[in-house]
Design a protein around this motif. Structure first.
Motif, PDB file in Angstrom:
ATOM      1  N   ARG A  75     -38.606  -3.610 -22.780  1.00  0.00           N
ATOM      2  CA  ARG A  75     -39.043  -3.426 -24.160  1.00  0.00           C
ATOM      3  C   ARG A  75     -37.874  -3.665 -25.095  1.00  0.00           C
ATOM      4  NH1 ARG A  75     -42.158   2.167 -24.483  1.00  0.00           N
ATOM      5  NH2 ARG A  75     -42.110   1.565 -26.660  1.00  0.00           N
ATOM      6  N   THR A  76     -38.147  -4.261 -26.221  1.00  0.00           N
ATOM      7  CA  THR A  76     -37.112  -4.456 -27.231  1.00  0.00           C
ATOM      8  C   THR A  76     -37.510  -3.688 -28.472  1.00  0.00           C
ATOM      9  OG1 THR A  76     -38.183  -6.468 -28.028  1.00  0.00           O
ATOM     10  CG2 THR A  76     -36.461  -6.736 -26.375  1.00  0.00           C
ATOM     11  N   TYR A  77     -36.500  -3.202 -29.168  1.00  0.00           N
ATOM     12  CA  TYR A  77     -36.726  -2.390 -30.361  1.00  0.00           C
ATOM     13  C   TYR A  77     -35.989  -3.024 -31.528  1.00  0.00           C
ATOM     14  CZ  TYR A  77     -38.108   0.975 -26.814  1.00  0.00           C
ATOM     15  OH  TYR A  77     -38.719   1.598 -25.765  1.00  0.00           O
ATOM     16  N   SER A  78     -36.594  -2.952 -32.695  1.00  0.00           N
ATOM     17  CA  SER A  78     -35.950  -3.513 -33.883  1.00  0.00           C
ATOM     18  C   SER A  78     -34.773  -2.637 -34.288  1.00  0.00           C
ATOM     19  CB  SER A  78     -36.956  -3.594 -35.036  1.00  0.00           C
ATOM     20  OG  SER A  78     -37.279  -2.294 -35.502  1.00  0.00           O
ATOM     21  N   PHE A 133     -35.935   0.383 -36.217  1.00  0.00           N
ATOM     22  CA  PHE A 133     -36.469   1.428 -35.351  1.00  0.00           C
ATOM     23  C   PHE A 133     -35.330   2.266 -34.771  1.00  0.00           C
ATOM     24  CE2 PHE A 133     -37.804   3.016 -31.192  1.00  0.00           C
ATOM     25  CZ  PHE A 133     -39.021   3.620 -31.490  1.00  0.00           C
ATOM     26  N   LYS A 134     -34.282   1.575 -34.290  1.00  0.00           N
ATOM     27  CA  LYS A 134     -33.133   2.264 -33.712  1.00  0.00           C
ATOM     28  C   LYS A 134     -32.454   3.152 -34.744  1.00  0.00           C
ATOM     29  CE  LYS A 134     -32.099  -1.469 -30.462  1.00  0.00           C
ATOM     30  NZ  LYS A 134     -31.094  -2.479 -30.080  1.00  0.00           N
ATOM     31  N   LEU A 170     -40.114   6.848 -25.890  1.00  0.00           N
ATOM     32  CA  LEU A 170     -39.006   6.309 -25.101  1.00  0.00           C
ATOM     33  C   LEU A 170     -38.990   6.980 -23.735  1.00  0.00           C
ATOM     34  CD1 LEU A 170     -36.258   6.412 -27.875  1.00  0.00           C
ATOM     35  CD2 LEU A 170     -37.681   4.476 -27.198  1.00  0.00           C
ATOM     36  N   TRP A 185     -27.812   4.224 -28.623  1.00  0.00           N
ATOM     37  CA  TRP A 185     -27.999   3.671 -29.960  1.00  0.00           C
ATOM     38  C   TRP A 185     -27.107   4.384 -30.970  1.00  0.00           C
ATOM     39  CZ3 TRP A 185     -34.071   3.763 -29.960  1.00  0.00           C
ATOM     40  CH2 TRP A 185     -34.544   2.748 -29.110  1.00  0.00           C
TER      41      TRP A 185
END
Length: 99
Positions: free
Chosen positions: A14-17, A20-21, A43, A52
């Motif tokens: 999964r990738t997060y913007s 979002f982080k 998560l 992060w």
């Protein structure tokens, strides 16, 4: 000949913007616990949040790192003062029963 797994689905990462982080890390900095933030955001666990946070504070430079360490220091002091308060409350309750 390459090996393949039979009967098992491939996991996709999964990738997060970045937004979002940053919002997730801001929740941590606002005082929410890492496990609760991870659960709310879906998560797998809090370790990703800590990673992060480390990355964002590193990019923000020394001022943010100093601020982060100061926040941690104040949180430690708050916990110590709360423990002292609880002890004093118990002592007051004991002393008031004997008076």
């Amino acid at each position: 000949m390459p090996r393949t797994r039979k009967g098992k689905a491939r996991r996709t990462r999964r990738t997060y913007s970045e937004e979002f982080k940053q919002e997730a890390v801001q929740m941590l900095l606002d005082g929410h616990s890492a496990p609760s933030v991870a659960e709310r955001l879906g998560l797998a666990g809090p370790n990703l949040l800590y990673l992060w946070k480390k990355q964002i504070l590193h990019r923000a430079g020394p001022a943010a790192q100093t601020l982060g360490s100061r926040v941690a220091q104040l949180e430690d002091e708050l916990r110590r003062v709360e423990r002292e308060r609880d002890i004093l409350k118990k002592a007051l309750a004991i002393l008031s029963r004997h008076a």
